[in-house]
Scaffold this motif. Structure first.
Motif, PDB file in Angstrom:
ATOM      1  N   GLN A  96       0.813  -1.214   0.000  1.00 43.40           N
ATOM      2  CA  GLN A  96       0.000   0.000   0.000  1.00 43.40           C
ATOM      3  C   GLN A  96       0.851   1.271   0.000  1.00 43.40           C
ATOM      4  N   HIS A  97       2.153   1.145   0.216  1.00 43.47           N
ATOM      5  CA  HIS A  97       3.061   2.285   0.225  1.00 43.47           C
ATOM      6  C   HIS A  97       4.207   2.006  -0.748  1.00 43.47           C
ATOM      7  N   PRO A  98       4.880   3.072  -1.230  1.00 48.13           N
ATOM      8  CA  PRO A  98       6.040   2.837  -2.085  1.00 48.13           C
ATOM      9  C   PRO A  98       7.103   1.996  -1.379  1.00 48.13           C
ATOM     10  N   VAL A  99       7.798   1.184  -2.137  1.00 51.78           N
ATOM     11  CA  VAL A  99       8.885   0.371  -1.567  1.00 51.78           C
ATOM     12  C   VAL A  99       9.972   1.286  -1.002  1.00 51.78           C
ATOM     13  N   THR A 100      10.302   2.343  -1.746  1.00 51.58           N
ATOM     14  CA  THR A 100      11.344   3.285  -1.336  1.00 51.58           C
ATOM     15  C   THR A 100      10.703   4.599  -0.911  1.00 51.58           C
ATOM     16  N   GLN A 101      11.001   5.051   0.313  1.00 50.66           N
ATOM     17  CA  GLN A 101      10.467   6.313   0.833  1.00 50.66           C
ATOM     18  C   GLN A 101      11.588   7.072   1.526  1.00 50.66           C
ATOM     19  N   GLY A 102      11.373   8.370   1.748  1.00 55.52           N
ATOM     20  CA  GLY A 102      12.410   9.111   2.438  1.00 55.52           C
ATOM     21  C   GLY A 102      12.148  10.597   2.502  1.00 55.52           C
ATOM     22  N   MET A 103      13.140  11.314   3.027  1.00 55.16           N
ATOM     23  CA  MET A 103      13.111  12.765   3.091  1.00 55.16           C
ATOM     24  C   MET A 103      14.528  13.288   2.872  1.00 55.16           C
ATOM     25  N   VAL A 104      14.608  14.524   2.385  1.00 54.33           N
ATOM     26  CA  VAL A 104      15.897  15.172   2.141  1.00 54.33           C
ATOM     27  C   VAL A 104      15.927  16.487   2.911  1.00 54.33           C
TER      28      VAL A 104
END
Length: 321
Positions: free
Chosen positions: A73-81
Motif C-alpha cells: 500500500q506504500h512505495p517500496v522506497t520512501q524518504g526525506m531530504v
C-alpha cells in the motif's frame, strides 16, 4: 525552513529540468567538487534504512531513505531530504525524498538512454512496475520518441494502477503492452530497464538475445541483490556505472567481478561519458550495460534546484523550528 511536498515539487520542476541538474551533478562528480562518504546502510530483517550525506555548492544535504520491499500500500522506497545552508548551518528546506528519489533516479536512467542508445530507438521494456519504474519510463519518453512500452511484474495486480499512472502522463499514442514473460519483453525491446529489489536475476539467462540492446539496472543496491543474469555478461565489453561504489554495493557488479568475467578496468564511470572524456559508440555486436546505485550528490543538486525554483515561484510552506 521551506517544506516542499509532492505537489509543490512536481509543480516546480519537469523531468527535463531534473535531467539537466543530473548532468551538472556528474560534472561536479568528475571534477571532484564535492564531499560524500559512502552511504550508511542499516538492515532490519529484509528492510533497509540508508543515510546519504553530501556537501557541494552552498549546501549540506542528508537523505534518509527506507526500503521496504514487501510494501503493497506504500512505495517500496520512501524518504526525506534535508537541505542545510553551508555558510550558517541553518536548515533551508525539507523535501519529500520519495518524489525526489523517483525523479532523480528516473533522470539517471534517462541520461543513460540519451548518451548510450541510438537516437531512433522506439521500444522500451520495464521489469518492476513500482514507483521507481514509473519515473524511469517518464524519463525515457522525455528523451526518446518511444512508441511501445512492454511491462513485466511478478505481481500482476500492480498492472492496472501502474498503467493508469503512465497513461495519465504520456502521449495517448504510446502503446502499453503486458509481456507474458521476461523473455518476450527483452525480444521486443530496444531498451530494457530493471527496477526491482530482487536477490535473484529477473532477466532471462539466455545468451543470444542481448546484442544491440541497452540494459539499465537501477534496482540492486546491496551485495546480495541481483537483477542481471549470467548470460548478460558473456559478451559484454564493459559496464557503465554512475559511481565506483557500485563495485562494492551491488551484486550485479560484484558477482561477475568475483568470477573474473569482468575486471575493474571494464567499469567505466558514466561521468566520463557526460563530460566527453570517454566517447561511446553504440555497438550492435554486444550489449550496452548501465548500472546505477545512486549517490547523495545527486540528491543535493536536485534539492538545491527545487529549493531555488520554489522560492522563485513562491510555492511550498514555511515552518519555524
Amino acid at each position: 525552513m521551506l517544506v516542499l511536498d509532492e505537489k509543490a515539487m512536481l509543480e516546480t520542476v519537469s523531468m527535463k529540468d531534473v535531467m539537466e541538474a543530473m548532468k551538472r551533478a556528474y560534472c561536479l562528480y568528475e571534477n571532484k567538487q564535492y564531499e560524500m562518504p559512502l552511504r550508511t546502510q542499516l538492515q532490519d530483517n529484509e528492510n533497509t534504512f540508508l543515510l546519504m550525506p553530501s556537501i557541494a555548492h552552498q549546501s549540506f544535504s542528508l537523505k534518509i531513505v527506507s526500503v521496504f520491499p514487501n510494501n503493497r500500500q506504500h512505495p517500496v522506497t520512501q524518504g526525506m531530504v534535508i537541505l542545510i545552508d553551508r555558510q550558517t548551518g541553518s536548515a533551508k528546506a525539507l523535501l519529500n525524498g520519495t518524489v525526489l528519489t523517483g525523479l532523480r533516479t528516473g533522470a539517471i536512467g534517462g541520461l543513460a538512454v540519451d548518451y548510450l542508445s541510438p537516437a531512433d530507438v522506439k521500444t522500451v521494456g520495464l521489469i518492476g512496475t513500482g514507483y521507481q519504474g514509473l519515473y524511469q519510463l517518464l524519463a525515457v519518453c522525455t528523451i526518446r520518441s518511444i512508441d511501445r512500452i512492454y511491462l513485466y511484474n511478478r505481481t500482476s495486480s500492480k498492472y492496472p494502477a501502474f498503467i493508469a499512472a503512465l497513461k495519465n502522463r504520456l502521449p495517448s499514442e504510446v502503446e502499453i503492452h503486458i509481456a507474458a514473460q521476461p523473455l518476450d519483453l527483452v525480444q521486443q525491446s530496444d531498451i530494457i530497464i530493471t527496477a526491482t529489489t530482487s536477490s535473484t536475476p529477473v532477466l532471462p539467462d539466455e545468451t543470444n538475445i542481448w546484442n544491440g540492446k541497452l540494459i539499465v539496472g537501477i534496482g540492486s543496491y546491496q551485495p546480495h541483490m541481483r537483477e542481471f543474469p549470467d548470460a548478460l555478461y558473456k559478451n559484454a565489453t564493459c559496464i557503465f556505472v554512475d559511481t565506483p561504489d557500485a563495485i562494492k554495493e551491488s551484486g550485479d557488479i560484484r558477482y561477475p567481478m568475483e568470477r573474473s568475467w569482468l575486471t575493474e578496468l571494464q567499469m567505466i564511470a558514466f561521468s566520463k561519458v557526460v563530460t566527453n572524456k570517454v566517447n561511446h559508440t553504440f555497438q550492435t555486436d554486444c550489449p550496452t550495460i548501465f548500472k546505477s546505485t545512486g549517490m547523495a550528490l545527486f540528491d543535493l543538486v536536485v534539492a538545491e534546484m527545487m529549493y531555488e525554483r520554489a522560492i522563485a515561484k513562491q510555492t511550498g510552506a514555511y515552518v519555524h523550528l
